[in-house]
Every structure is written in C-alpha cells, then in structure tokens.
Design a protein around this motif. Sequence first.
Motif, PDB file in Angstrom:
ATOM      1  N   GLY A   7       8.443  -5.205  -5.563  1.00  0.00           N
ATOM      2  CA  GLY A   7       7.938  -6.384  -4.846  1.00  0.00           C
ATOM      3  C   GLY A   7       8.911  -7.557  -4.881  1.00  0.00           C
ATOM      4  N   PHE A   8      10.076  -7.360  -5.407  1.00  0.00           N
ATOM      5  CA  PHE A   8      11.132  -8.381  -5.431  1.00  0.00           C
ATOM      6  C   PHE A   8      12.467  -7.676  -5.266  1.00  0.00           C
ATOM      7  CE2 PHE A   8      14.365 -11.099  -7.066  1.00  0.00           C
ATOM      8  CZ  PHE A   8      13.957 -12.388  -6.768  1.00  0.00           C
TER       9      PHE A   8
ATOM     10  N   LYS B 263       4.551   1.584  -4.141  1.00  0.00           N
ATOM     11  CA  LYS B 263       5.699   1.108  -4.947  1.00  0.00           C
ATOM     12  C   LYS B 263       5.324   1.074  -6.427  1.00  0.00           C
ATOM     13  CE  LYS B 263       6.006  -2.995  -2.936  1.00  0.00           C
ATOM     14  NZ  LYS B 263       5.001  -2.925  -1.872  1.00  0.00           N
TER      15      LYS B 263
ATOM     16  N   VAL C  98      -1.904 -16.405  -1.622  1.00  0.00           N
ATOM     17  CA  VAL C  98      -1.992 -14.954  -1.822  1.00  0.00           C
ATOM     18  C   VAL C  98      -3.166 -14.378  -1.024  1.00  0.00           C
ATOM     19  CG1 VAL C  98      -2.351 -13.142  -3.549  1.00  0.00           C
ATOM     20  CG2 VAL C  98      -0.898 -15.104  -4.083  1.00  0.00           C
TER      21      VAL C  98
ATOM     22  N   ILE D 145       8.424 -17.844  -7.211  1.00  0.00           N
ATOM     23  CA  ILE D 145       8.513 -16.429  -7.598  1.00  0.00           C
ATOM     24  C   ILE D 145       9.704 -16.222  -8.527  1.00  0.00           C
ATOM     25  CG2 ILE D 145       9.927 -15.279  -5.788  1.00  0.00           C
ATOM     26  CD1 ILE D 145       6.450 -14.190  -6.679  1.00  0.00           C
TER      27      ILE D 145
ATOM     28  N   VAL E 118       2.270 -12.649 -10.293  1.00  0.00           N
ATOM     29  CA  VAL E 118       1.476 -13.618  -9.527  1.00  0.00           C
ATOM     30  C   VAL E 118      -0.002 -13.503  -9.907  1.00  0.00           C
ATOM     31  CG1 VAL E 118       0.651 -14.176  -7.195  1.00  0.00           C
ATOM     32  CG2 VAL E 118       3.088 -13.767  -7.581  1.00  0.00           C
ATOM     33  N   ARG E 119      -0.509 -12.269 -10.004  1.00  0.00           N
ATOM     34  CA  ARG E 119      -1.939 -12.097 -10.355  1.00  0.00           C
ATOM     35  C   ARG E 119      -2.229 -12.591 -11.775  1.00  0.00           C
ATOM     36  NH1 ARG E 119      -1.256  -8.139  -6.605  1.00  0.00           N
ATOM     37  NH2 ARG E 119      -0.256  -6.725  -8.059  1.00  0.00           N
TER      38      ARG E 119
ATOM     39  N   ARG F 125      -0.397  -9.192   5.769  1.00  0.00           N
ATOM     40  CA  ARG F 125       0.678  -8.854   4.835  1.00  0.00           C
ATOM     41  C   ARG F 125       1.694  -7.923   5.479  1.00  0.00           C
ATOM     42  NH1 ARG F 125      -3.230  -6.893   0.606  1.00  0.00           N
ATOM     43  NH2 ARG F 125      -1.493  -5.806  -0.387  1.00  0.00           N
TER      44      ARG F 125
ATOM     45  N   THR G 151       6.466  -8.249  -9.230  1.00  0.00           N
ATOM     46  CA  THR G 151       6.205  -9.688  -9.069  1.00  0.00           C
ATOM     47  C   THR G 151       4.756  -9.931  -8.629  1.00  0.00           C
ATOM     48  OG1 THR G 151       7.370  -9.514  -6.952  1.00  0.00           O
ATOM     49  CG2 THR G 151       8.528 -10.600  -8.752  1.00  0.00           C
ATOM     50  N   GLY G 152       4.143  -8.970  -7.923  1.00  0.00           N
ATOM     51  CA  GLY G 152       2.720  -9.107  -7.568  1.00  0.00           C
ATOM     52  C   GLY G 152       1.862  -9.212  -8.828  1.00  0.00           C
TER      53      GLY G 152
ATOM     54  N   GLY H 188       0.796  -1.232   0.000  1.00  0.00           N
ATOM     55  CA  GLY H 188       0.000   0.000   0.000  1.00  0.00           C
ATOM     56  C   GLY H 188       0.823   1.272   0.000  1.00  0.00           C
TER      57      GLY H 188
ATOM     58  N   GLN I 199      15.907 -14.308  -1.576  1.00  0.00           N
ATOM     59  CA  GLN I 199      15.680 -13.745  -2.923  1.00  0.00           C
ATOM     60  C   GLN I 199      16.727 -12.675  -3.225  1.00  0.00           C
ATOM     61  OE1 GLN I 199      11.596 -12.336  -3.248  1.00  0.00           O
ATOM     62  NE2 GLN I 199      10.745 -14.337  -2.719  1.00  0.00           N
TER      63      GLN I 199
ATOM     64  N   ARG J  96      -8.978  -5.844  -4.975  1.00  0.00           N
ATOM     65  CA  ARG J  96      -8.169  -7.072  -4.899  1.00  0.00           C
ATOM     66  C   ARG J  96      -8.663  -7.944  -3.748  1.00  0.00           C
ATOM     67  NH1 ARG J  96      -1.894  -5.284  -5.046  1.00  0.00           N
ATOM     68  NH2 ARG J  96      -1.792  -6.935  -3.496  1.00  0.00           N
TER      69      ARG J  96
ATOM     70  N   LYS K  31       0.059 -14.515   2.586  1.00  0.00           N
ATOM     71  CA  LYS K  31       1.379 -15.164   2.765  1.00  0.00           C
ATOM     72  C   LYS K  31       2.238 -14.940   1.519  1.00  0.00           C
ATOM     73  CE  LYS K  31      -0.163 -17.491   6.442  1.00  0.00           C
ATOM     74  NZ  LYS K  31      -0.177 -16.684   7.659  1.00  0.00           N
ATOM     75  N   LEU K  32       3.515 -15.251   1.644  1.00  0.00           N
ATOM     76  CA  LEU K  32       4.412 -15.145   0.492  1.00  0.00           C
ATOM     77  C   LEU K  32       4.416 -16.445  -0.303  1.00  0.00           C
ATOM     78  CD1 LEU K  32       7.636 -13.339   1.801  1.00  0.00           C
ATOM     79  CD2 LEU K  32       5.632 -12.358   0.662  1.00  0.00           C
ATOM     80  N   VAL K  33       4.494 -16.305  -1.607  1.00  0.00           N
ATOM     81  CA  VAL K  33       4.692 -17.438  -2.508  1.00  0.00           C
ATOM     82  C   VAL K  33       6.137 -17.919  -2.294  1.00  0.00           C
ATOM     83  CG1 VAL K  33       4.887 -17.917  -4.983  1.00  0.00           C
ATOM     84  CG2 VAL K  33       3.017 -16.482  -4.138  1.00  0.00           C
TER      85      VAL K  33
HETATM   86  P1  ADP Z   1       1.643  -5.725  -1.904  1.00  0.00           P
HETATM   87  O1  ADP Z   1       0.531  -4.765  -2.147  1.00  0.00           O
HETATM   88  O2  ADP Z   1       1.455  -6.531  -0.650  1.00  0.00           O
HETATM   89  O3  ADP Z   1       3.012  -5.091  -2.011  1.00  0.00           O
HETATM   90  P2  ADP Z   1       2.041  -7.313  -4.344  1.00  0.00           P
HETATM   91  O4  ADP Z   1       1.081  -6.913  -5.402  1.00  0.00           O
HETATM   92  O5  ADP Z   1       3.462  -6.902  -4.502  1.00  0.00           O
HETATM   93  O6  ADP Z   1       1.414  -6.849  -2.978  1.00  0.00           O
HETATM   94  O7  ADP Z   1       2.030  -8.900  -4.166  1.00  0.00           O
HETATM   95  C1  ADP Z   1       0.827  -9.613  -4.009  1.00  0.00           C
HETATM   96  C2  ADP Z   1       1.143 -10.995  -3.472  1.00  0.00           C
HETATM   97  O8  ADP Z   1       1.949 -11.717  -4.407  1.00  0.00           O
HETATM   98  C3  ADP Z   1       1.926 -11.013  -2.177  1.00  0.00           C
HETATM   99  O9  ADP Z   1       1.109 -10.868  -1.027  1.00  0.00           O
HETATM  100  C4  ADP Z   1       2.563 -12.402  -2.247  1.00  0.00           C
HETATM  101  O10 ADP Z   1       1.638 -13.430  -1.940  1.00  0.00           O
HETATM  102  C5  ADP Z   1       2.897 -12.534  -3.728  1.00  0.00           C
HETATM  103  N1  ADP Z   1       4.249 -12.039  -4.023  1.00  0.00           N
HETATM  104  C6  ADP Z   1       4.581 -10.953  -4.781  1.00  0.00           C
HETATM  105  N2  ADP Z   1       5.905 -10.802  -4.839  1.00  0.00           N
HETATM  106  C7  ADP Z   1       6.444 -11.797  -4.102  1.00  0.00           C
HETATM  107  C8  ADP Z   1       7.780 -12.186  -3.769  1.00  0.00           C
HETATM  108  N3  ADP Z   1       8.844 -11.494  -4.220  1.00  0.00           N
HETATM  109  N4  ADP Z   1       7.958 -13.288  -2.985  1.00  0.00           N
HETATM  110  C9  ADP Z   1       6.904 -14.007  -2.537  1.00  0.00           C
HETATM  111  N5  ADP Z   1       5.623 -13.699  -2.795  1.00  0.00           N
HETATM  112  C10 ADP Z   1       5.383 -12.602  -3.582  1.00  0.00           C
END
Ligand code: ADP
Length: 285
Positions: free
Chosen positions: A139-140, A65, A105, A116, A87-88, A231, A83-84, A62, A146, A220, A109-111
């Motif tokens: 996000g990475f 970024k 997600v 990733i 994932v989406r 988160r 990376t979010g 939030g 990592q 979302r 939790k983290l993937v």
């Molecule tokens: P945020 O708004 O929490 O910054 P993101 O859009 O970056 O959310 O990421 C959404 C989701 O995707 C995270 O809550 C996580 O489950 C997964 N995710 C994204 N990037 C990573 C990462 N580098 N490692 C592990 N999980 C990730």
Amino acid sequence: MAAVIRLLRLSSSSSLSLARRSLSTAVVTEAVKSQTYTQNPAPTAVDPKGRNVQWVFLGCPGVGKGTYASRLSTLLSVPHIATGDLVREELNSGSNLGKQLEDIVNQGKLVSDDIIISLLSKRLEAGEGKGESGFILDGFPRTVRQAEILDEVTHIDLVVNLKLPESVLIEKCLGRRICSQCRENFNVASINVKGENGRPGISMAPLLPPPQCVSKLITRADDTEDVVKERLRVYNEKSQPVEDFYRGQGKLLEFDLPGGIQETWPKLLEVLNLDEQDEKQSVAA
Ligand code: ADP
C-alpha cells in the motif's frame, strides 16, 4: 517537511546497513531489470531467501496485497508493513490525527503524502529499534511523489504488481470480513467469473472463518460498494502512474492472479523463485 526529514534522517543514520541490504539483494535487482512477467518463472538465479529483501507490493484494493505480502514476509523473515494498517491503527487510537483521517479514509480518498510518510517513518524507526531489517511494503508508495521520496531514501529491489479484473475486485472487497477479536482476515465471497475474449475464467473459494470467529466478524467502513468504486477510481488516477514509474526502472513484476490462494500461492512462489522447501524451513524455524 518534517515527516520527510525524519525519514531521511532514518536513512542516513543507517546508511551502512541500508548499503549492506542493497548489496545483498543486488542479484534480485539484476534479475528483474528490464523484464516483466505474467505467470512466467523468474530467472533461476534469483534466490532472495535470507537476503533481507526490500520489496513493494502494488495492486488495486481487494487484490490480495495483504494476504500475499504477509505470507511472503513470514517466509523471508522480513516485516510486512501495510500503510493501510498504520492508518487504521491511528483511526482506532482515537487521536486527533485519527479523527482528521476518518472522513478521508471513509470517502475512499488518499491521506496526504506528508501524513502517510510520517506514519511510515515512525513504523520504520520502531522496527529499526527492534533490529528489523528488510521489508515488504504493502500500500506504499501510492503516488509518484511517495515513490520518488522512497527512492531518495532507500533502494527497492523488486515491485510485485498483483492484478485481477475490476468486477472481481469489487466482489472481493464487499466479501471482506475481519474478526474483531483475533484480527484475522476472511472473505465470504465466492468468485466465479467465466473466461471470455481469450481471458481465462477465475474461481476463488471463500475464505471462511472458524466457528469461534463467526459471531465477531466486522466489515471495514470503507468496504461499501460506493467507496470501493471511488478507491478504484483513485487507484487508477494516482497509483497506476506508480506502476509506470517502476516499469521504467525495470523493477516491475506483473502477476495476474490465477485464482484463490490454493492456485495463486504456488505460482507466486514459482515466479519469485521460492519453493516449498523454503516454506517448510521457514515454518519450521
Ligand atoms: P486498499 O484495500 O484500498 O488497498 P489499504 O488498507 O491499503 O486499502 O488503505 C486504506 C486507506 O488508507 C486508503 O484508502 C487510504 O485512505 C489510506 N492509505 C493507505 N496507504 C496510503 C498511502 N500510501 N497514501 C495515502 N493514503 C493511504
């Protein structure tokens, strides 16, 4: 670990271009060495425009970024890789992997690092095929592992750490809306936090959608209050050590957001030693 090997293969197959990129951004690296900033101007020698920067954006859920990484990627003509978003895209594709990731997600939790890195390596390979160079990662890395893997395969010039108070982060996540048609991001939250204990107050106007998007707004699934709190907890546990990792390397640029986009964008350009002229040229290009 196949995913890491793919990323390593990617880096070794393009080691010359990576070396060139590293060299071209050496000025930025030198300038940030051993320094952190809180809304102070970066050294005037820094001029990253056109240098194929390799930057990382860190910050709690939030914090914005995506907004600032995306604007800077346009300005600097490098891809913004979130990376979010990867994932989406996987979730929306309906693939088996996407189905496996959904629960993780939606629980905040983290993937896993393997998955990733596999998604990121596919994205980098696709970009390389299109002739992309440089990047702004958003996000990475989110875990120290990592960050270590990224360090093994390429050179990071600068890490921007965006910061806002936790109460503001929760309000901002809950106010987040996406247009299901054009995929633009908006925010209906109106933030007004009074300054206290020497901290300045923060006001952020909502970022409202145009009339054609109003009926198509979606939220979302992981932007509910409980999941946002989880988160934030996961960020503090797993991702804050990443800040220390880059602080130790002298690459971390700390940036407290002064307010909404109107106040923040010019200040961010200032600390990165970019100016409106760069912006106009980039927009005109
Ligand atoms: P945020 O708004 O929490 O910054 P993101 O859009 O970056 O959310 O990421 C959404 C989701 O995707 C995270 O809550 C996580 O489950 C997964 N995710 C994204 N990037 C990573 C990462 N580098 N490692 C592990 N999980 C990730």
